[in-house]
Design a protein around this motif. Sequence first.
Motif, mmCIF file in Angstrom:
data_model
loop_
_atom_site.group_PDB
_atom_site.id
_atom_site.type_symbol
_atom_site.label_atom_id
_atom_site.label_comp_id
_atom_site.label_asym_id
_atom_site.label_seq_id
_atom_site.Cartn_x
_atom_site.Cartn_y
_atom_site.Cartn_z
ATOM 1 N N TRP A 36 11.397 -57.878 -60.547
ATOM 2 C CA TRP A 36 10.534 -56.894 -61.197
ATOM 3 C C TRP A 36 10.040 -55.841 -60.220
ATOM 4 O O TRP A 36 9.833 -54.685 -60.598
ATOM 5 C CB TRP A 36 9.376 -57.572 -61.921
ATOM 6 C CG TRP A 36 8.365 -58.235 -61.026
ATOM 7 C CD1 TRP A 36 8.349 -59.518 -60.605
ATOM 8 C CD2 TRP A 36 7.223 -57.608 -60.437
ATOM 9 N NE1 TRP A 36 7.284 -59.756 -59.788
ATOM 10 C CE2 TRP A 36 6.566 -58.598 -59.665
ATOM 11 C CE3 TRP A 36 6.688 -56.336 -60.476
ATOM 12 C CZ2 TRP A 36 5.417 -58.329 -58.932
ATOM 13 C CZ3 TRP A 36 5.534 -56.069 -59.752
ATOM 14 C CH2 TRP A 36 4.908 -57.069 -58.994
ATOM 15 N N GLN A 37 9.879 -56.237 -58.933
ATOM 16 C CA GLN A 37 9.432 -55.261 -57.942
ATOM 17 C C GLN A 37 10.488 -54.166 -57.753
ATOM 18 O O GLN A 37 10.160 -52.980 -57.650
ATOM 19 C CB GLN A 37 9.162 -55.935 -56.581
ATOM 20 C CG GLN A 37 8.052 -56.947 -56.608
ATOM 21 C CD GLN A 37 8.554 -58.370 -56.867
ATOM 22 O OE1 GLN A 37 9.625 -58.579 -57.421
ATOM 23 N NE2 GLN A 37 7.751 -59.341 -56.470
ATOM 24 N N GLY A 38 11.751 -54.560 -57.734
ATOM 25 C CA GLY A 38 12.838 -53.588 -57.601
ATOM 26 C C GLY A 38 12.919 -52.687 -58.826
ATOM 27 O O GLY A 38 13.169 -51.476 -58.705
ATOM 28 N N THR B 7 10.424 -51.885 -60.788
ATOM 29 C CA THR B 7 9.282 -50.975 -60.744
ATOM 30 C C THR B 7 9.526 -49.839 -59.757
ATOM 31 O O THR B 7 9.232 -48.677 -60.048
ATOM 32 C CB THR B 7 8.002 -51.751 -60.372
ATOM 33 O OG1 THR B 7 7.827 -52.821 -61.311
ATOM 34 C CG2 THR B 7 6.783 -50.851 -60.395
ATOM 35 N N LEU B 8 10.073 -50.162 -58.589
ATOM 36 C CA LEU B 8 10.387 -49.121 -57.607
ATOM 37 C C LEU B 8 11.466 -48.172 -58.128
ATOM 38 O O LEU B 8 11.390 -46.958 -57.918
ATOM 39 C CB LEU B 8 10.824 -49.753 -56.280
ATOM 40 C CG LEU B 8 9.717 -50.390 -55.445
ATOM 41 C CD1 LEU B 8 10.302 -51.100 -54.228
ATOM 42 C CD2 LEU B 8 8.714 -49.336 -55.007
#
Length: 149
Positions: free
Chosen positions: A57-59, A61-62
């Motif tokens: 999810w961090q990727g 979002t980025l």
Amino acid sequence: MADPLAILAALGPAWSWVIAGLVLAGAEIVAPGVFLIWFGLAALATGLAAALIPMPWQGQTLLFAGLAVALVGIATRLHRRAGAHTPILNRADRGLIGREGVLAEPIVQGTGRIRFDDTLWRIEGPDLPAGARVRVAGLAGTVLRVEAV
């Protein structure tokens, strides 16, 4: 009735991005401002990428943030470039520059009036009699600056 968040969790992150993109695009239609559409496109592209390439999810979002910044930047640059060639809406006074007309009232002590279409405009220019032909040379606030033809 099923919980909407549970439904989104069951569909997976890719569908969540696609749904968010469609909601943002729909919000642009309801409240147009040519801004939300770029976030909607970034969300749709993020959903497509998340469906094709597994990423945390961090990727995601980025990726969304990067796409949103890039799309807004590109759209802003294109809008500025096209701005010089698009007509000026709701600024009838700027569309009068270069237009010729006949004085409705004489210009006395540098001021007078002229009628263009259905509007009587205040003007500044050299003293001239009513009926003289003039050309709009510029603007001073809401006053047209004219010169004799």
